[in-house]
Design an enzyme around this catalytic site. Structure first.
Site, short mmCIF file in Angstrom:
data_model
loop_
_atom_site.label_atom_id
_atom_site.label_comp_id
_atom_site.label_asym_id
_atom_site.label_seq_id
_atom_site.Cartn_x
_atom_site.Cartn_y
_atom_site.Cartn_z
N ALA A 184 1.07 -1.06 0.03
CA ALA A 184 -0.17 -0.06 0.26
C ALA A 184 1.18 1.53 -0.25
O ALA A 184 0.86 2.25 -0.75
CB ALA A 184 -0.72 0.07 0.95
N ARG A 186 -5.31 0.25 -9.01
CA ARG A 186 -5.43 -1.55 -7.75
C ARG A 186 -6.52 -0.11 -6.77
O ARG A 186 -6.22 0.72 -6.34
CB ARG A 186 -3.98 -1.03 -7.02
CG ARG A 186 -3.20 -1.92 -8.55
CD ARG A 186 -2.31 -2.86 -7.28
NE ARG A 186 -2.67 -4.13 -6.84
CZ ARG A 186 -2.09 -4.47 -5.72
NH1 ARG A 186 -0.59 -4.60 -5.15
NH2 ARG A 186 -2.90 -5.62 -5.19
N ASP A 211 -4.21 -2.58 4.02
CA ASP A 211 -4.07 -1.67 3.09
C ASP A 211 -5.24 -0.96 2.80
O ASP A 211 -4.93 0.20 2.24
CB ASP A 211 -4.59 -2.21 1.48
CG ASP A 211 -3.02 -3.48 1.22
OD1 ASP A 211 -2.84 -4.33 1.92
OD2 ASP A 211 -2.50 -3.24 0.41
N ASN A 240 -6.26 -6.68 4.62
CA ASN A 240 -5.01 -6.70 4.16
C ASN A 240 -4.91 -8.18 3.21
O ASN A 240 -5.93 -8.35 2.83
CB ASN A 240 -4.53 -7.20 5.69
CG ASN A 240 -3.17 -7.28 4.95
OD1 ASN A 240 -2.13 -6.62 3.83
ND2 ASN A 240 -2.40 -8.02 5.66
O1 MRU Z 1 -1.14 -7.30 -3.10
P1 MRU Z 1 -0.05 -6.36 -2.55
O2 MRU Z 1 0.90 -7.22 -2.61
O3 MRU Z 1 0.41 -5.02 -2.85
O4 MRU Z 1 -0.76 -6.47 -1.04
C1 MRU Z 1 0.56 -5.79 0.05
C2 MRU Z 1 -0.43 -6.80 1.41
O5 MRU Z 1 -1.53 -7.12 2.02
C3 MRU Z 1 0.15 -5.49 2.85
O6 MRU Z 1 0.38 -6.82 3.30
C4 MRU Z 1 -0.20 -4.01 2.57
O7 MRU Z 1 0.25 -3.70 1.45
C5 MRU Z 1 0.58 -3.52 3.72
S1 MRU Z 1 1.77 -2.36 3.27
C6 MRU Z 1 3.06 -2.03 4.51
#
Ligand code: MRU
Length: 371
Positions: A59, A94, A251, A261
């Protein structure tokens, strides 16, 4: 973080050759852990594609990439129409991580009142500020989380005092998900550097395996002891006293403390509650969506390609990165990328301002002025 002794951030500016113009450098996360290589983004289209295809992900890093994407757009065309189109294009890449919209709105608010010829430079400055703040927030989350881990370690029975503290994490909320430090992994890095013995259970995190590929890689670079497990092993480990705490990222966090998340996080929270294991969520302020109060009902969940479920990527015996098919020809796949863990299952939120209850009162006590 250091890679082979050299400090790296996950995103940086490179000169473009034309005075005052910049490109954006990123680490290509689709190739890790097998290949460390970087990419240069030269246009808003490339920034949008890097986010969509998860060359950059996590995120906070999505947000910073979006901010620099606006800068790239404004370098090419600084008109009102181009700004609006770039905002929409990047925001659509996204849907779940709120950091993206937050960062885009922050840059737009800075540049929109300016004459077009000043906009790209103002976007560069604001995106740089967002990136620097992200590093500072990650480090502060690490400090607050370190205190928590120290308390957990000290509270263990005397017979377990010499053992490492076992922390389970899901997905990757480490430094490659941010600009540096990470969120969920920042306390672990701080603890390791402070000499607290810590061992991490790394959920592989199907379908894209951010745990097995990115979290394991990062922890290895820092020398943090860790073990990769299949996503379904966590409950069993908790039942046998082998998990002292769960720490994950988020997220999008509602103002009431629900956390959205990576898919599967909710099941870890349920298992943690059933086994009396504390379940912590680490986040910077940029992840809070003050407009949303019911995470399950209101947060849009990204549906990604079914091919991520029916296929898996890895390194073949010949060393080449390759994709293989798991399921039969013709079987449908469904791929929701995130789930929501209700606040009632969250022991506490670890923020850059301190550790607080996952509730509206808790968040307002830290961020009252922003609401
Ligand atoms: O699909 P992604 O890899 O972007 O998902 C990431 C996550 O779910 C993380 O746990 C979230 O973004 C927190 S990152 C500090």
């Amino acid at each position: 973080m250091n890679i082979d002794g050299k400090p790296w951030r996950t995103i940086w500016l490179e000169p473009d050759g034309t005075p005052g113009m910049h490109r954006v450098g990123v680490i290509d996360q689709t190739l890790l852990p097998h290949q460390f290589s970087t990419r240069t983004l030269v246009s808003c289209d490339e920034a949008a594609e890097a986010i969509r295809s998860m060359v950059v992900r996590g995120a906070p890093l999505i947000g910073v990439t979006g901010a620099y994407g606006l800068m790239l757009a404004l370098q090419a065309d600084a008109s009102d129409a181009a700004l609006a189109a770039a905002f929409e294009q990047l925001n659509a890449t996204r849907p779940t991580a709120i950091n993206l919209r937050w960062a885009l709105e922050r840059v737009r608010a800075k540049v929109q009142p300016l004459p077009p010829q000043q906009r790209a430079e103002a976007a560069r400055v604001e995106a740089g500020a967002i990136a620097d703040e992200d590093v500072a927030m990650g480090e502060a989350i690490g400090e607050h989380g370190l205190q928590l881990l120290q308390q957990l370690a000290a509270a263990r029975p005397p017979a377990r005092q010499g053992e490492p503290l076992n922390v389970l994490t899901h997905c990757n909320a480490g430094w490659v998900a941010t600009v540096d430090w990470g969120t969920a992994l920042a306390p672990i890095y701080k603890a390791h550097r402070a000499g607290l013995q810590v061992h991490v259970w790394v959920d592989e995190t199907r379908p894209r395996n951010q745990g097995a590929s990115l979290t394991a890689w990062e922890l290895g670079r820092e020398g943090v002891p860790h073990t990769v497990i299949v996503d379904n092993a966590g409950g069993h480990l908790m039942q046998h006293g082998q998990v002292d705490a769960v720490i994950v990222g988020t997220d999008r966090t509602t103002r009431t403390g629900d956390v959205c998340n990576k898919i599967g996080t909710y099941l870890k929270a349920l298992a943690a509650r059933d086994n009396g294991v504390p379940f912590y969520v680490a986040l910077p302020a940029s992840t809070i969506d003050w407009q949303v109060s019911d995470g399950v009902a209101e947060i849009p969940i990204e549906a990604r390609s079914a091919a991520e479920v029916t296929h898996i990527q890895g390194r073949g015996a010949d060393g080449a990165i390759t994709s293989v098919q798991l399921s039969p020809d013709g079987s449908a796949g469904f791929n929701p990328a995130f789930d929501v863990t209700p606040a009632r299952l969250v022991t506490a939120l670890i923020t850059e301002r301190g550790v607080v209850a996952a509730s509206e009162e808790g968040l307002r006590s830290l961020y009252g002025e922003t609401v």
